[in-house]
Design a protein around this motif. Structure first.
Motif, short mmCIF file in Angstrom:
data_model
loop_
_atom_site.label_atom_id
_atom_site.label_comp_id
_atom_site.label_asym_id
_atom_site.label_seq_id
_atom_site.Cartn_x
_atom_site.Cartn_y
_atom_site.Cartn_z
N LEU A 262 55.37 6.01 3.80
CA LEU A 262 55.71 7.39 4.14
C LEU A 262 54.45 8.19 4.45
O LEU A 262 54.38 8.95 5.42
N LEU A 263 53.43 8.02 3.57
CA LEU A 263 52.18 8.73 3.77
C LEU A 263 51.57 8.35 5.12
O LEU A 263 51.06 9.20 5.86
N GLU A 264 51.63 7.06 5.43
CA GLU A 264 51.05 6.61 6.69
C GLU A 264 51.79 7.21 7.88
O GLU A 264 51.18 7.65 8.85
N LYS A 265 53.12 7.24 7.78
CA LYS A 265 53.91 7.78 8.91
C LYS A 265 53.53 9.22 9.19
O LYS A 265 53.42 9.64 10.34
N GLU A 266 53.33 9.99 8.11
CA GLU A 266 52.99 11.40 8.30
C GLU A 266 51.71 11.55 9.11
O GLU A 266 51.61 12.35 10.04
N VAL A 267 50.70 10.76 8.72
CA VAL A 267 49.41 10.87 9.40
C VAL A 267 49.52 10.35 10.83
O VAL A 267 48.94 10.93 11.77
N SER A 268 50.27 9.26 11.00
CA SER A 268 50.43 8.71 12.36
C SER A 268 51.04 9.74 13.28
O SER A 268 50.62 9.89 14.44
N ARG A 269 52.04 10.44 12.76
CA ARG A 269 52.71 11.45 13.60
C ARG A 269 51.71 12.52 14.02
O ARG A 269 51.67 12.94 15.17
N LEU A 270 50.86 12.92 13.07
CA LEU A 270 49.86 13.93 13.37
C LEU A 270 48.88 13.41 14.41
O LEU A 270 48.49 14.12 15.34
N LEU A 271 48.50 12.15 14.25
CA LEU A 271 47.53 11.55 15.17
C LEU A 271 48.09 11.49 16.58
O LEU A 271 47.40 11.77 17.56
N GLN A 272 49.38 11.18 16.69
CA GLN A 272 49.98 11.10 18.02
C GLN A 272 49.94 12.42 18.73
O GLN A 272 49.69 12.49 19.93
N SER A 273 50.15 13.49 17.95
CA SER A 273 50.17 14.79 18.60
C SER A 273 48.78 15.27 18.96
O SER A 273 48.60 16.13 19.81
N ARG A 274 47.74 14.71 18.28
CA ARG A 274 46.40 15.24 18.53
C ARG A 274 45.46 14.26 19.20
O ARG A 274 44.33 14.62 19.48
N ASP A 275 45.84 13.03 19.38
CA ASP A 275 45.01 11.99 20.00
C ASP A 275 43.88 11.49 19.12
O ASP A 275 43.52 10.33 19.15
N LYS A 276 43.21 12.39 18.41
CA LYS A 276 42.20 11.91 17.47
C LYS A 276 42.20 12.80 16.24
O LYS A 276 42.65 13.94 16.31
N LEU A 277 41.65 12.29 15.16
CA LEU A 277 41.81 13.00 13.89
C LEU A 277 40.55 12.89 13.04
O LEU A 277 39.93 11.82 12.97
N THR A 278 40.16 14.01 12.42
CA THR A 278 39.09 13.92 11.42
C THR A 278 39.70 14.20 10.05
O THR A 278 40.81 14.73 9.94
N ALA A 279 38.93 13.88 9.00
CA ALA A 279 39.42 14.11 7.64
C ALA A 279 39.66 15.60 7.43
O ALA A 279 40.61 16.00 6.76
N LEU A 280 38.82 16.43 8.04
CA LEU A 280 38.98 17.87 7.87
C LEU A 280 40.32 18.33 8.41
O LEU A 280 41.02 19.13 7.77
N GLU A 281 40.69 17.82 9.59
CA GLU A 281 41.96 18.23 10.18
C GLU A 281 43.13 17.79 9.32
O GLU A 281 44.09 18.53 9.10
N VAL A 282 43.04 16.57 8.79
CA VAL A 282 44.12 16.08 7.93
C VAL A 282 44.23 16.96 6.70
O VAL A 282 45.32 17.33 6.26
N SER A 283 43.07 17.33 6.15
CA SER A 283 43.12 18.13 4.92
C SER A 283 43.70 19.51 5.21
O SER A 283 44.44 20.05 4.40
N GLN A 284 43.36 20.06 6.37
CA GLN A 284 43.90 21.38 6.70
C GLN A 284 45.40 21.32 6.94
O GLN A 284 46.15 22.18 6.52
N GLU A 285 45.82 20.25 7.64
CA GLU A 285 47.24 20.15 8.01
C GLU A 285 48.13 19.99 6.78
O GLU A 285 49.16 20.62 6.65
N PHE A 286 47.68 19.12 5.86
CA PHE A 286 48.53 18.84 4.70
C PHE A 286 48.14 19.64 3.48
O PHE A 286 48.71 19.46 2.41
N GLN A 287 47.13 20.53 3.63
CA GLN A 287 46.68 21.35 2.49
C GLN A 287 46.24 20.49 1.32
O GLN A 287 46.64 20.71 0.18
N ILE A 288 45.47 19.45 1.60
CA ILE A 288 44.94 18.62 0.51
C ILE A 288 43.42 18.62 0.60
O ILE A 288 42.86 19.09 1.58
#
Lengths: 326, 260
Positions: A262-288
């Motif tokens: 489930l955790l992986e799916k969430e990040v994959s979905r985010l990656l698809q919408s943004r093409d590339k991802l940094t840890a900062l973006e993930v942390s901002q998106e999921f508030q972690i």
């Protein structure tokens, strides 16, 4: 060459107890230079203390002497400074002078009480030492399985070790009903943190969880070790939260319902919408936190779902085209 | 025991063994009884000690340190469990665990600015500020903080203590609050940058005698980890280390944007 330091500048004497690699030292905390007495050129100093090292083992003797000197303050019997001797440090004075006066008062008041306290402490520790030796004997007997040691006695023995703070490998890993305390603790922690962990996306760092639990308790705080042991029981007790260790060693508490896929799916979905991802973006998106965001990305990378691009501009992750287009 | 032939001898052997085993059990029972009675006595002694000196422990850092050192020397860890005697009766536990919680909070608050690397001196200042003006709250020593941090290690690889120069100077000891390790090269660069809080490739080359590539690589790694910030507007690229900035006494928490 002789170096002279007026004792009146010494406000506190501390002992810095050494270890195998460095010797013990005496720290003398000093008051700032009194500008009115320029009999020699003033020297500017960045720190407010000096350290003395002793090569011939006379450290404790020196410490006694200098503390006695500070107590007597014989240099003040000639010119009495009423402001220093009789000043009652009840008002909070700002600045170095205020701190200096408070420290002086503290030294004078406490020196006699301290000696009694130290002696009492020595006696107590000596008694504790005997206990430790007894515990070792008992522990050896358990290890060698001499005689019949009842279940009861082992449980009681374990609780003695816990009370004294002795770490014993023989009884550390064995399960016993003594662990009722930890079971209870695990249940409390799990029910307390359930909502918070759900709010942060199903993952929470151990240190963060520790803070929240202790802040809520207010008194009778948990030691980190108690907290850790309790969390380790969560999986066994089928609680909704489990303790989990990532490959990098980072410890987290995870919702059982938030599986890795489930955790992986969430990040994959985010990656698809943004093409590339940094840890900062993930942390901002999921508030972690950044650390947790990093761990989730590393985890997916290890499973071959994403690839990294490591450069000066930072660590960026892309979908793994190698596996998907092959 | 001399081995004798015949059934009689075997029987005698068995009896002897039984007697020994009985004795062993007896001895072992003795040890356990001894321990139980000693524990009671010890608990009473500790209660007396606590009623007389509990305040001293809370107020006096030197006394606390002595206490901790003495416990360590006999193999006892007073902070191991909140259920231990020391914690329950002396209250040492709450004191250190509270520091531990506050350390975590301060590190969390400052890590966007300094990449998770804070000097012991700054940490102590912020802790004192956070704890309140009552005098006994001010008396936390560096030793107290370091002991609290050592206890936090069990919660994961997050907290480690990095000593830059092997001295006890509080600006030379760094507390790292995020996982990861500082290599020897990283530590050398930090040492070199500490004095002025900044450095550059040129400065490192002359201080450490490294080549361009090595300097640049290490600085870039520190940059990427958020420990160093780069100023590209000066004639030569300057690398700044917020970990070494002296905090202003009246500064409130400024939320600085993380480096890109």
């Amino acid at each position: 060459m002789n170096v002279i330091l007026d004792l009146k500048y010494v406000v506190l004497v501390e002992e810095d107890i050494g270890n195998l690699l460095r010797s013990s030292k005496i720290i003398l905390h000093l008051a700032p230079w009194n500008e009115g007495q320029l009999s020699r050129p003033p020297v500017k100093n960045l720190s407010s203390f000096i350290k003395l090292a002793f090569s011939d083992g006379k450290l404790s003797h020196f410490k006694e002497c200098i503390q006695k000197m500070l107590q007597e303050r014989s240099w003040e019997t000639v010119a009495v400074h009423p402001s220093i001797l009789h000043h009652a440090p009840t008002t909070f004075r700002s600045g170095i002078v205020g701190i200096e006066r408070r420290l002086q008062a503290k030294v004078e008041n406490n020196s006699s009480n301290i000696n009694i306290a130290f002696q009492d402490m020595q006696n107590l520790i000596d008694m504790a030492k005997d206990m430790v030796q007894l515990a070792n004997v008992m522990s050896n007997k358990i290890k060698d399985r001499q005689g019949d040691i009842s279940e009861d006695e082992t449980v009681k023995f374990k609780s003695y070790l816990l009370s004294l703070g002795i770490d014993d490998p023989v009884t550390r890993n064995s399960c016993s009903s003594n662990d009722v305390f930890y079971h209870q603790l695990a249940k409390e922690i799990a029910s307390f943190l359930l909502k918070a962990i759900s709010d942060t996306g199903g993952l929470m760092a151990m240190s963060d969880a520790y803070c929240r639990v202790n802040r809520a308790r207010g008194l009778e705080l948990l030691s980190p070790e108690d907290f850790f042991k309790a969390c380790n029981y969560m999986e066994k007790l089928n609680l909704p939260i489990i303790c989990r260790k990532f490959d990098s060693g980072v410890l987290v508490l995870q919702l059982q319902s938030k599986t890795d896929s489930l955790l992986e799916k969430e990040v994959s979905r985010l990656l698809q919408s943004r093409d590339k991802l940094t840890a900062l973006e993930v942390s901002q998106e999921f508030q972690i936190s950044i650390v947790l965001a990093q761990e989730r990305l590393y985890f997916m990378e290890r499973n071959g779902l994403i690839c990294r691009d490591d450069s000066v501009r930072g660590l960026v992750f892309y979908p793994n085209f190698f596996s998907s287009s092959a | 025991m001399r081995k004798r032939p015949g059934i009689g001898a075997i029987h005698k052997q068995r009896v002897e063994q039984e007697r020994f085993r009985g004795k062993a059990t007896e001895l072992q029972d003795n040890v356990f009884e001894q321990m139980t009675s000693q524990m009671e006595k010890f608990r009473t002694n500790l209660e007396t000690f606590a009623s007389k000196h509990r305040n001293e422990i809370k107020k006096n850092p030197a006394f606390r340190k002595q206490f901790q050192d003495m416990c360590a020397s006999i193999g006892v860890d007073p902070l191991a469990s909140s259920k231990g005697f020391w914690s329950e009766l002396l209250g040492v536990g709450d004191f250190y665990y509270e520091i531990a919680v506050q350390v975590i909070e301060v590190c969390l608050a400052t890590s966007p600015r300094n990449g998770g690397l804070i000097t012991l001196g700054e940490l102590r200042q912020r802790l004192i500020k956070a704890r309140g003006k009552a005098q006994h709250h001010q008396e936390i020593s560096n030793d107290d903080i370091i002991r609290a941090i050592k206890k936090l290690k069990v919660l994961g690889p997050g907290f480690s203590i990095v000593s830059l120069k092997g001295t006890q100077d509080t600006s030379d000891i760094l507390i790292r609050s995020i996982p990861g390790e500082l290599s020897a090269d990283h530590t050398e660069v930090l040492k070199a940058a500490e004095a002025q809080s900044f450095t550059s490739v040129k400065a490192l080359k002359s201080t450490l005698n490294w080549d361009d590539v090595r300097c640049l690589q290490i600085l870039n790694e520190l940059l990427r980890d958020g420990v160093a910030w780069v100023d590209e507007q000066s004639p030569e690229k300057m690398y700044w280390f917020p970990s070494f900035f002296k905090p202003l006494m009246s500064e409130d928490e400024i939320a600085l944007p993380p480096p890109n």
